[in-house]
Design a protein around this motif. Structure first.
Motif, mmCIF file in Angstrom:
data_model
loop_
_atom_site.group_PDB
_atom_site.id
_atom_site.type_symbol
_atom_site.label_atom_id
_atom_site.label_comp_id
_atom_site.label_asym_id
_atom_site.label_seq_id
_atom_site.Cartn_x
_atom_site.Cartn_y
_atom_site.Cartn_z
ATOM 1 N N UNK A 128 12.161 7.416 11.938
ATOM 2 C CA UNK A 128 12.134 5.993 12.280
ATOM 3 C C UNK A 128 11.005 5.264 11.547
ATOM 4 N N UNK A 129 9.794 5.825 11.582
ATOM 5 C CA UNK A 129 8.661 5.129 10.968
ATOM 6 C C UNK A 129 8.787 5.094 9.457
ATOM 7 N N UNK A 130 9.398 6.110 8.858
ATOM 8 C CA UNK A 130 9.622 6.097 7.408
ATOM 9 C C UNK A 130 10.629 5.012 7.038
ATOM 10 N N UNK A 131 11.669 4.844 7.883
ATOM 11 C CA UNK A 131 12.633 3.791 7.584
ATOM 12 C C UNK A 131 12.001 2.410 7.754
ATOM 13 N N UNK A 168 0.835 -1.198 0.000
ATOM 14 C CA UNK A 168 0.000 0.000 0.000
ATOM 15 C C UNK A 168 0.868 1.246 0.000
ATOM 16 N N UNK A 169 0.556 2.170 -0.870
ATOM 17 C CA UNK A 169 1.298 3.429 -0.914
ATOM 18 C C UNK A 169 0.948 4.257 0.309
ATOM 19 N N UNK A 170 1.854 5.173 0.731
ATOM 20 C CA UNK A 170 1.575 5.986 1.917
ATOM 21 C C UNK A 170 0.235 6.710 1.837
ATOM 22 N N UNK A 171 -0.142 7.173 0.629
ATOM 23 C CA UNK A 171 -1.400 7.900 0.548
ATOM 24 C C UNK A 171 -2.600 6.986 0.773
ATOM 25 N N UNK A 172 -2.457 5.695 0.463
ATOM 26 C CA UNK A 172 -3.535 4.750 0.723
ATOM 27 C C UNK A 172 -3.693 4.554 2.220
ATOM 28 N N UNK A 173 -2.556 4.428 2.914
ATOM 29 C CA UNK A 173 -2.612 4.285 4.365
ATOM 30 C C UNK A 173 -3.220 5.531 4.998
ATOM 31 N N UNK A 174 -2.863 6.693 4.481
ATOM 32 C CA UNK A 174 -3.394 7.927 5.036
ATOM 33 C C UNK A 174 -4.898 8.014 4.842
ATOM 34 N N UNK A 175 -5.384 7.487 3.725
ATOM 35 C CA UNK A 175 -6.812 7.548 3.442
ATOM 36 C C UNK A 175 -7.620 6.735 4.435
ATOM 37 N N UNK A 202 8.818 4.567 -0.207
ATOM 38 C CA UNK A 202 8.747 4.734 1.244
ATOM 39 C C UNK A 202 8.517 6.178 1.674
ATOM 40 N N UNK A 203 8.573 7.108 0.735
ATOM 41 C CA UNK A 203 8.292 8.498 1.065
ATOM 42 C C UNK A 203 9.509 9.379 1.252
#
Length: 289
Positions: free
Chosen positions: A225-228, A185-192, A248-249
């Motif tokens: 940390x969370x991005x890594x 899942x792409x970061x924007x999907x998680x954000x949604x 990963x952003x």
């Protein structure tokens, strides 16, 4: 023959919202542990200690084959259980005796004897644990969901001058801390998946101070940390470091390289070629989500 293993399981029901997982491990040699934004209660090899939130990798060294067991706390929730601010434990391994005195030493003996499991020890303290700090939980959720900048995420949580948030929104923000996001899942999907969790009646300055006490370091370090950890989860499915950095952003591959060196002590090429047992387990857990 001495073998290595690492296994995770969902925490027992009473620990839901307080613990991310329970785990056990054994190793034939030193194991590289990289920051993940969590604190752990660790039992085994003759000791019981709290592993504080890390800002860099450290090496776990035990007798070959010795089994360790533990509880990994949900980011931001350990202080309520331990009775001490997380930033006081940053980059430290603190025995229960040092943390709680004689009561901690007695509890450590019960844990080492097998009379109690780590999960039972944590559960025994839950009656004294209050609810999660809702504003901190919402900021953690936004950072985990792929926020690019702390200032933007914090502003969305504090919502300067706006009214409060509904109980349903708070529950969703808190639940995000324990909900696995598929690596694909792409970061924007998680954000949604995160319905607007704010605003909360708290200033950004006060929110940052409470964040440090709950998590162990500031939102900027937690974001790194969370991005890594997102990169670690995505690595098996992404070919090439440039593509991994984008997925990963990170702003570019050089950004990933800087953070990887800072958090693991290795270059991305070296780290992602030879991950530790713990890193492989994180990937396996997220792959099966």
């Amino acid at each position: 023959m001495i073998w290595s293993m690492y296994e995770e399981a969902a925490p027992p029901g009473p620990l839901a919202g307080v613990a991310r997982c329970v785990w056990r491990s054994a190793s034939a040699g030193p194991k590289r542990i990289v920051p993940d934004g969590c604190l752990d209660l660790v039992v085994g090899d003759g000791g019981v200690f709290i592993a504080g939130p890390d800002t860099a990798a450290w090496s776990s060294v035990t007798r070959p084959g010795a089994e360790l067991r533990g509880v990994r706390f949900t980011p931001g929730r350990a202080p309520a259980v331990l009775g001490v601010a997380a930033d006081e434990l940053r980059d430290r391994r603190v025995s229960l005796g040092e943390l709680w005195g004689q009561a901690g030493e007695v509890l450590a003996e019960r844990l080492l004897s097998g009379e109690l499991t780590p999960a039972q020890a944590v559960a025994s303290r839950l009656p004294e644990v209050g609810p999660a700090d809702q504003a901190v939980a919402a900021l953690i959720a936004r950072l985990d969901a792929g926020a690019a900048r702390v200032a933007e995420a914090a502003a969305m949580v504090t919502g300067a001058g706006q009214d409060g948030v509904s109980p349903a929104q708070v529950a969703e923000a808190t639940a995000m801390l324990d909900r696995p996001t598929p690596p694909s899942a792409a970061p924007e999907v998680a954000a949604a998946r995160l319905e607007d969790p704010g605003p909360f009646a708290v200033s950004e300055r006060r929110l940052r101070r409470r964040f440090v006490q709950a998590v162990g370091y500031g939102p900027a370090t937690y974001l790194r940390v969370t991005r890594f950890q997102r990169a670690v989860a995505l690595a098996p499915r992404v070919d090439g470091l440039a593509a991994l950095a984008a997925a990963a952003g990170y702003s570019d591959q050089a950004h990933l390289s800087r953070d990887c060196r800072a958090l693991t002590g290795l270059t991305p090429r070296a780290y992602f070629r030879t991950p530790s047992t713990v890193d492989e387990a994180v990937r396996d857990r997220l792959r099966s989500a």
